[in-house]
Design a protein around this motif. Structure first.
Motif, PDB file in Angstrom:
ATOM      1  N   ARG A 123      -1.593   1.868 -17.244  1.00  0.00           N
ATOM      2  CA  ARG A 123      -1.144   0.686 -17.600  1.00  0.00           C
ATOM      3  C   ARG A 123      -0.224   0.810 -18.798  1.00  0.00           C
ATOM      4  NH1 ARG A 123      -2.092  -5.274 -14.527  1.00  0.00           N
ATOM      5  NH2 ARG A 123      -0.551  -6.469 -15.725  1.00  0.00           N
ATOM      6  N   GLN A 134       5.040  -1.039 -11.493  1.00  0.00           N
ATOM      7  CA  GLN A 134       5.102  -0.285  -9.849  1.00  0.00           C
ATOM      8  C   GLN A 134       4.313   1.047 -10.287  1.00  0.00           C
ATOM      9  OE1 GLN A 134       6.328   1.794  -7.935  1.00  0.00           O
ATOM     10  NE2 GLN A 134       6.732   1.120  -5.504  1.00  0.00           N
ATOM     11  N   TYR A 137       0.686   0.045  -9.761  1.00  0.00           N
ATOM     12  CA  TYR A 137       0.021  -0.283  -8.740  1.00  0.00           C
ATOM     13  C   TYR A 137       0.205   0.208  -7.671  1.00  0.00           C
ATOM     14  CZ  TYR A 137       0.253  -4.986 -11.034  1.00  0.00           C
ATOM     15  OH  TYR A 137      -0.881  -5.965 -11.809  1.00  0.00           O
ATOM     16  N   TYR A 141      -3.644   0.939  -5.290  1.00  0.00           N
ATOM     17  CA  TYR A 141      -3.244   0.800  -3.804  1.00  0.00           C
ATOM     18  C   TYR A 141      -4.101   1.883  -3.293  1.00  0.00           C
ATOM     19  CZ  TYR A 141      -2.444   1.857   0.473  1.00  0.00           C
ATOM     20  OH  TYR A 141      -2.596   2.020   1.841  1.00  0.00           O
ATOM     21  N   ALA A 154      -4.507  -4.670  -2.328  1.00  0.00           N
ATOM     22  CA  ALA A 154      -3.811  -3.065  -2.987  1.00  0.00           C
ATOM     23  C   ALA A 154      -2.478  -3.600  -2.634  1.00  0.00           C
ATOM     24  CB  ALA A 154      -5.084  -2.138  -3.434  1.00  0.00           C
ATOM     25  N   LEU A 157       0.033  -5.882  -3.600  1.00  0.00           N
ATOM     26  CA  LEU A 157       0.502  -5.718  -4.514  1.00  0.00           C
ATOM     27  C   LEU A 157       1.787  -4.895  -5.113  1.00  0.00           C
ATOM     28  CD1 LEU A 157      -2.580  -6.413  -7.096  1.00  0.00           C
ATOM     29  CD2 LEU A 157      -0.810  -7.976  -6.683  1.00  0.00           C
ATOM     30  N   TRP A 158       1.395  -3.919  -4.372  1.00  0.00           N
ATOM     31  CA  TRP A 158       1.685  -2.676  -5.046  1.00  0.00           C
ATOM     32  C   TRP A 158       3.398  -2.395  -4.003  1.00  0.00           C
ATOM     33  CZ3 TRP A 158       1.853   1.623  -1.153  1.00  0.00           C
ATOM     34  CH2 TRP A 158       4.059   3.055  -0.725  1.00  0.00           C
TER      35      TRP A 158
END
Length: 997
Positions: A123, A134, A137, A141, A154, A157-158
Motif C-alpha cells: 500500500r 484497487q 484491496y 480480500y 474485505a 472494499l475490493w
C-alpha cells in the motif's frame, strides 16, 4: 544451457528462448543460470530482465519460497537505480507485488504479521507511486478469504473499487468474485459470474483452468451435468502435469470421485504422480492432497483398497496405504496453516470436502468409461463378464469335473472354459492329488488337455508363437499318455498356428507404399509363390500326411483334423483371393461335412457349413453365401448347437454389409449380440459384433451410436488381452470422435490410451502409437491448442523421418507439421520441414496432401507478412506447381477440383494479400476458366468463392466497380437460375456494397 551468453544480445536471445519453454525444472534452472550470466555485465538492465524471468519461473513452477527473494533483489535495484526501469519494467515490478503476496500466503512458516506487513508495504509503495489501490484491496480480500474471517467487508472494499492498470486480469477477478459467492453458498450466482470465463471469453495464464476446476461441483449441484462433463475434459487438459496447478488437478480428482468415475480418477492420479514430490508450495500440496484423499477414500469405501495407486516415489502403494499417508500429511499441513492464521478455516474446508457424498451415481465422462473392476490387476485366467444366462454348474467331484470338461470341449461348448479354469486352479495347488480312475486317465493326459486349452486361447488372441509352442508341448504329453489321436490334433493345431504366424509376419504387398496405396493394388491376387500362401500350403500338406499316418483315430479326432485341413486352405484362399484356390477348399469342406454328418457330430457340421459360406463369400459369390448361411441358421435354430448362432448371425450381418443392405446387417448383428449375452463372454466374439455394428450404423447415418459400439468393442478386446486390436479399434473411435467435432472426447480418449503402461514402456507397435499421437495432434489443432499441436507434430515429423519403409507417411506428417509451423509464424522452420516432406514425396508421392499443404503455407505467409513474404510464399506455390505437373504426368485422379485449379486460385489469393492486385485478378480469372461454369448438380461453392474474391479485388482494391458488378451480377443470375441461392448470398452482399460505395 550449453554455453553462457557472451554479450547482452545473446543474453536477451537466451531469455526469449527460455520464455518459450514450459514451466518446470528445465526452465527454472536455465533462468537461474541466466541470472548468473547477467551479473557479469556492467549494465543493470539485463539483470533486471533475467531476475523477472527467474521470478516468473519460480512462481509458475510452484516454488513460492524463492519468488519473494528474487523480488527483493528487484526492489533493491529499483530503489537504487530507478532510471533503469522504463515504463514497462516499472509496470512489471509493481504488478509483481501481488505475486509476492500470493507466495507468502502459501507458506505456513511465514507469520501472519509478515503477511500483514507485506500488505502495508504494498500500500505504501502504491500510494508513493500515485497508483490506484484497487490491487491492494484485492490482495487484502484474498488474505481474508485465506484466513476465513472478515471476508464480507474485505470483498466490498475490493469489489466496489474501479479497476486500474495493475488490477488482476478480468478472468482472475471474475474467478475471485465467483468464489466469494460460492463461499456464501450461492451456486447460481457464482456460475452466472463465472460465465464469461467458462465460455472462453476471458482468459489468461491460469484461466479458465482454475475457474473450471472450482465450477465443476456447482454445475453438478445445479443439474448442469453435460456442461460439467464438457468442462472437466477441457479444463483438466489445461492443468494436467503442471505442478503450479496441482490444486486444480486435486479438484478434478474429487470430481471423478463424486461422479462414479473412480477408475478415471486413479488414472489421472497416476498421470500426475509427480505432484506428490515436485510441488514445493505447501498450500498447493494441501489442495492436491485433499482432492486425492477424496478419491482414495471413495475407492476404499467401494471395497477396492487393495488396488495399486500412484503415490510418493520410492515405494509401491495400495489405495489404503496411500490414503493413510495422504491423510497424515494433509492433516499436518491444514493444522500448520490454521496455527499460523489463528483460525480453523483449512481444517474445516478439508472436512467439508471429505464428508461430501457423491453428487451423481454415474456420469459418463469419457468415451472409455471403465469401472474399478476393469483396472484391477489381471488374473491368470481372463475374467468372464457376467452374462444374463445363469452360469452353468461346475461339478464338485474331481473325476466328474475332468470328464465333463472333456465332453464339453469335444462339443465346442462355451461352458468348457469354466471347467478348464477350475481344473487349472486345482492342478496348480501344491496338495493336488490326481484321481486313480481309468475313466479319467493319467495326470499327464490332464496336463496335456490344459496346455491345449491354453494354446487355443493364445491363438484366439493372435499369439501364434505361444499357441504353436503350447500345442507342441501338449502333443508330447499326449504321446506320453498314449493318446496318439489327440497328439495328432495338437500337432495339426501347431502347424496351423505356425503358418498363421508366418502370414502375420510376412511383409505386406504394399508396405512401402504407405497409407495411401491404391486399394486396387492391395486387392490384387497374390502369387502362389508368395511366402504367406506357401506357408499355408505347406501346413495343409503336413496335416494331410499327419492325418494319413495316424492310426486309430476316433470320429471326433478325425473330424477335428478334417476341420483343421479345411481351415488351412480357407485361410490360403483368404490370403491369395485366387480363384484356383477355391475348389480345393470346397473339396476339403465336402469331406468334413460328409464325415461329420455320417457320425452325427453337430458342432463340425455347423463348422463345415460356416466354412462353406465363407468360401462362397471369398470367391465373390455373395448370393450363394447368403443362401448357404440362411440354411445354416434354420438348422441351428432347430438342431443347434445354439452357441453357434451369434457367430453365424455375425457372418450374415457382414455379408449384408457387403451387399450394401445396412438395415438387414444391423438386424442380424443386433440379434447376434443379444444371443451372445446368453453365453460366457470369453467364448463369444462380442468385440467383433460391436465392431461390425459400428460399421452398420455408420451406413445408417448414426455416427454417435457407431462411436459407442467402437469403444465397447475396443474395451472388450483389451479385456481379453488382444491389445493391438484394441488400440486399432480405439484409434478408429478417436478419429470418428474427431470427425464428429467431439474434440475433447477425442483428446481425453487418446490421453488415456497413451498413458497405458505397455504404450508408455514402448511395448506397443511404434507405428500404431504414432497413429494415436497423430490423431491427438490433429485434435489439439482442432481444439485451437496450436502450441501443443505443433510440438507434437514436430516430434512426429522427426520420428517418422526414420521410417525408411514408409516415406509416404513421413511426407504427409512433415507437410502437416510445416503448416502448423506456418500458423505459428515460424516460416523458416516451416520451409525446412516442407523440404523434408518434398524429399519424402519424391520417394512415395502424395500429390494432393503435399499440394494442399504448400498452398496453405503460401497463403499463411502472404497473409501474415504481406508484401514482405510474397517471394517466399510464391516459392511454396512454385513447389505446388511442380507437384501438379507430376500428378498430371502420372495421370493421378484428384478428389474434387484439380490441383491446377486450386493452384491458380491460391496464386490469386496470395497476390491479393501482398497487394499485387493485377496479378491476383489474372490468376483468379485463370482459376475460373479452369473451373468452368457450374451446372445444376455441381457444387458451386468454389466457383462462387472465386467470383467473390475476383469481384472484391477488381471492385474494391483496383477501384473498378463497374466491371466487378458486371461479373457479380452475371454470376448471381446464373447461380439463382441453377437453384444455388445459398452460394449467391455472399456475391449479393458484395454487389450491394460496391453499389453503395
Amino acid at each position: 544451457m550449453p554455453t553462457a551468453p557472451q554479450n547482452t544480445d545473446e543474453l536477451y536471445q537466451a531469455l526469449q528462448e527460455n520464455d518459450r519453454r514450459p514451466y518446470g525444472r528445465t526452465r527454472t534452472v536455465t533462468a537461474e543460470e541466466l541470472v548468473d550470466a547477467a551479473e557479469q555485465f556492467d549494465e543493470p538492465r539485463p539483470l533486471v530482465h533475467a531476475l523477472l524471468e527467474l521470478q516468473e519461473a519460480y512462481t509458475y513452477g510452484s516454488e513460492p519460497r524463492k519468488s519473494p527473494v528474487v523480488f527483493a533483489r528487484l526492489l533493491n535495484l529499483f530503489d537504487e537505480q530507478p532510471d533503469v526501469f522504463d515504463d514497462r519494467l516499472r509496470h512489471l515490478l509493481f504488478w509483481r507485488f501481488k505475486w509476492v503476496g500470493h507466495a507468502l500466503r502459501q507458506l505456513p512458516e511465514v507469520p501472519l504479521t509478515g503477511l500483514r506487513q507485506w500488505l502495508t508495504e504494498m500500500r505504501d509503495r502504491y500510494e508513493k507511486a500515485d497508483l490506484g489501490l484497487q490491487p491492494y484491496y484485492g490482495q487484502a480480500y484474498q488474505l481474508a478469504a485465506h484466513l476465513g474471517e472478515g471476508t464480507t467487508l474485505a470483498y466490498e472494499l475490493w469489489a466496489s473499487r474501479t479497476r486500474t492498470q495493475l488490477s488482476d486480469c478480468e478472468a482472475c477477478e471474475i474467478c475471485e468474485r465467483a468464489l466469494y459467492h460460492l463461499m456464501e453458498g450461492d451456486d447460481e450466482r457464482a456460475l452466472s459470474v463465472w460465465e464469461p470465463v467458462l465460455a472462453g471469453k476471458e482468459s489468461c495464464q491460469e484461466e479458465p483452468a482454475r475457474s473450471v476446476s472450482y465450477a465443476l461441483l456447482p454445475l453438478l449441484r445445479t443439474g448442469r451435468t453435460d456442461r460439467a462433463r464438457e468442462l472437466h475434459l477441457a479444463g483438466y487438459r489445461g492443468c494436467r502435469r503442471n505442478p503450479s496447478m496441482s490444486q486444480e488437478v486435486g479438484r478434478h480428482l474429487e470430481f471423478c470421485a463424486l461422479t462414479g468415475n473412480e477408475a478415471r480418477g486413479l488414472e489421472l492420479l497416476a498421470e500426475n504422480r509427480i505432484m506428490f514430490d515436485e510441488v514445493d508450495s505447501p498450500l498447493d500440496q494441501l489442495g492436491f492432497l485433499t482432492g486425492a484423499e477424496v478419491l482414495l477414500q471413495r475407492v476404499e469405501s467401494l471395497g477396492h483398497g487393495e488396488l495399486p495407486a500412484a503415490g510418493y516415489a520410492g515405494r509401491t502403494w495400495t489405495v489404503t496405504d496411500l490414503r493413510a499417508e495422504v491423510r497424515r500429511r494433509a492433516d499436518d499441513l491444514a493444522a500448520r496453516f490454521d496455527a499460523r492464521n489463528g483460525t480453523t478455516a483449512h481444517a474445516d474446508r478439508r472436512r467439508v470436502r471429505l464428508d461430501r457424498a457423491p453428487l451423481v451415481d454415474a456420469l459418463e465422462l469419457t468415451l472409455r468409461a471403465r469401472a474399478l473392476d476393469d483396472v484391477a490387476p489381471a488374473a491368470a485366467v481372463p475374467v468372464t463378464v457376467p452374462a444374463s444366462r445363469t452360469a452353468a454348474a461346475v461339478p464338485d467331484e474331481l473325476p466328474e469335473l475332468i470328464i465333463h470338461a472333456r465332453a464339453l470341449d469335444e462339443q465346442g461348448h462355451p461352458d468348457a472354459q469354466a471347467c478348464w479354469a477350475r481344473l487349472r486352479t486345482l492342478v496348480a495347488a501344491r496338495d493336488y492329488t490326481h484321481p486313480d480312475d481309468p475313466a479319467v486317465g493319467p495326470l499327464v493326459r490332464l496336463r496335456a488337455d490344459l496346455l491345449a486349452e491354453e494354446a487355443s486361447r493364445a491363438g484366439d488372441k493372435d499369439e501364434f508363437t505361444d499357441a504353436a509352442d503350447l500345442q507342441e508341448e501338449a502333443a508330447a504329453l499326449y504321446d506320453d499318455a498314449g493318446e496318439a489321436g489327440l497328439a495328432a490334433v495338437a500337432r495339426a493345431c501347431a502347424l496351423l498356428a505356425t503358418a498363421e504366424k508366418d502370414v502375420a509376419d510376412a511383409p505386406a504387398e504394399n508396405a512401402a507404399q504407405g497409407t495411401d496405396a491404391p486399394a486396387e493394388d492391395a486387392a490384387k491376387d497374390i502369387d502362389a509363390t508368395d511366402p504367406k500362401v506357401a506357408a499355408l500350403t505347406a501346413a495343409h500338406a503336413s496335416m494331410v500326411r499327419l492325418h494319413e499316418e495316424t492310426p486309430g483315430l476316433t470320429p471326433s479326432e478325425e473330424a477335428r483334423l478334417l476341420r483343421l485341413r479345411a481351415t488351412a486352405l480357407g485361410l490360403r484362399l483368404q490370403t491369395s483371393r485366387s480363384a484356383e484356390h477355391a475348389a480345393p477348399v470346397q473339396a476339403e469342406i465336402d469331406k468334413l461335412l460328409a464325415f461329420a454328418t455320417e457320425h452325427d457330430i453337430a458342432v463340425q457340421v455347423s463348422g463345415a457349413l460356416l466354412l462353406r459360406t465363407s468360401t462362397h463369400a471369398l470367391s465373390g459369390d455373395l448370393p450363394a453365401a447368403v443362401t448357404e448361411i440362411d440354411a445354416l441358421l434354420d438348422r441351428l435354430k432347430s438342431d443347434g448347437p445354439a452357441w453357434h448362432l451369434p457367430r453365424t448371425l455375425g457372418l450374415r450381418g457382414r455379408l449384408q454389409l457387403a451387399l450394401h443392405d445396412a438395415q438387414a446387417a444391423h438386424a442380424d448383428l443386433a440379434e447376434g449380440l443379444r444371443l451372445a449375452a446368453e453365453w460366457p463372454a470369453d467364448a463369444m466374439d462380442t468385440a467383433r459384433l460391436h465392431g461390425d455394428l459400428a460399421e452398420a450404423v455408420m451406413h445408417l447415418g448414426r455416427p454417435d451410436e457407431a462411436l459407442r459400439h467402437l469403444t465397447r468393442s475396443a474395451e472388450l478386446e483389451l479385456r481379453r488381452g488382444s491389445r493391438t486390436d484394441a488400440y486399432c479399434t480405439y484409434s478408429n473411435a478417436a478419429q470418428l470422435s474427431l470427425d464428429l467435432g467431439r474434440v475433447e472426447d477425442c483428446i481425453a480418449l487418446l490421453d488415456s490410451l497413451l498413458a497405458e503402461p505397455d504404450v508408455a514402456a514402448g511395448d506397443v507397435d511404434d507405428r500404431l502409437v504414432a497413429q494415436l499421437r497423430l490423431t491427438r495432434a490433429r485434435a489439439l489443432h482442432a481444439g485451437e491448442d496450436l502450441k501443443a499441436a505443433t510440438a507434437e507434430f514436430v516430434d512426429l515429423a522427426a520420428e517418422s523421418a526414420g521410417w525408411d519403409d514408409d516415406p509416404g507417411s513421413h511426407a504427409m506428417i512433415a507437410a502437416e507439421t510445416a503448416v502448423l509451423l506456418g500458423e505459428s509464424g515460424e516460416f523458416d522452420r516451416a520451409r525446412e520441414v516442407a523440404d523434408q516432406a518434398l524429399a519424402a514425396h519424391a520417394r512415395a508421392p502424395r500429390y494432393e496432401h503435399l499440394s494442399n499443404s504448400l498452398r496453405e503455407l503460401a497463403r499463411l505467409q502472404a497473409q501474415q507478412q504481406g508484401r514482405n513474404g510474397l517471394d517466399n510464399a510464391r516459392a511454396f506455390l512454385t513447389d505446388a506447381g511442380r507437384i501438379a505437373d507430376e500428378a498430371r504426368a502420372a495421370e493421378h485422379e484428384t478428389h474434387g477440383r484439380s490441383l491446377d485449379t486450386a493452384l491458380a486460385y491460391e496464386h490469386g489469393r496470395v497476390a491479393a494479400y501482398a497487394g499485387e492486385y493485377e496479378d491476383a485478378l489474372i490468376a483468379l480469372d485463370k482459376a475460373l476458366a479452369l473451373l468452368g461454369e457450374p451446372n445444376r448438380d455441381d457444387d458451386a461453392g468454389e466457383w462462387a468463392e472465386c467470383i467473390r474474391l475476383a469481384g472484391a479485388v477488381e471492385g474494391l482494391y483496383l477501384e473498378r466497380p463497374a466491371p466487378a458488378l458486371t461479373r457479380l451480377e452475371a454470376a448471381i443470375a446464373r447461380l439463382t437460375a441453377l437453384g444455388h441461392t445459398e452460394e449467391s448470398e455472399a456475391l449479393t452482399s458484395l454487389a450491394t456494397r460496391l453499389r453503395d460505395e
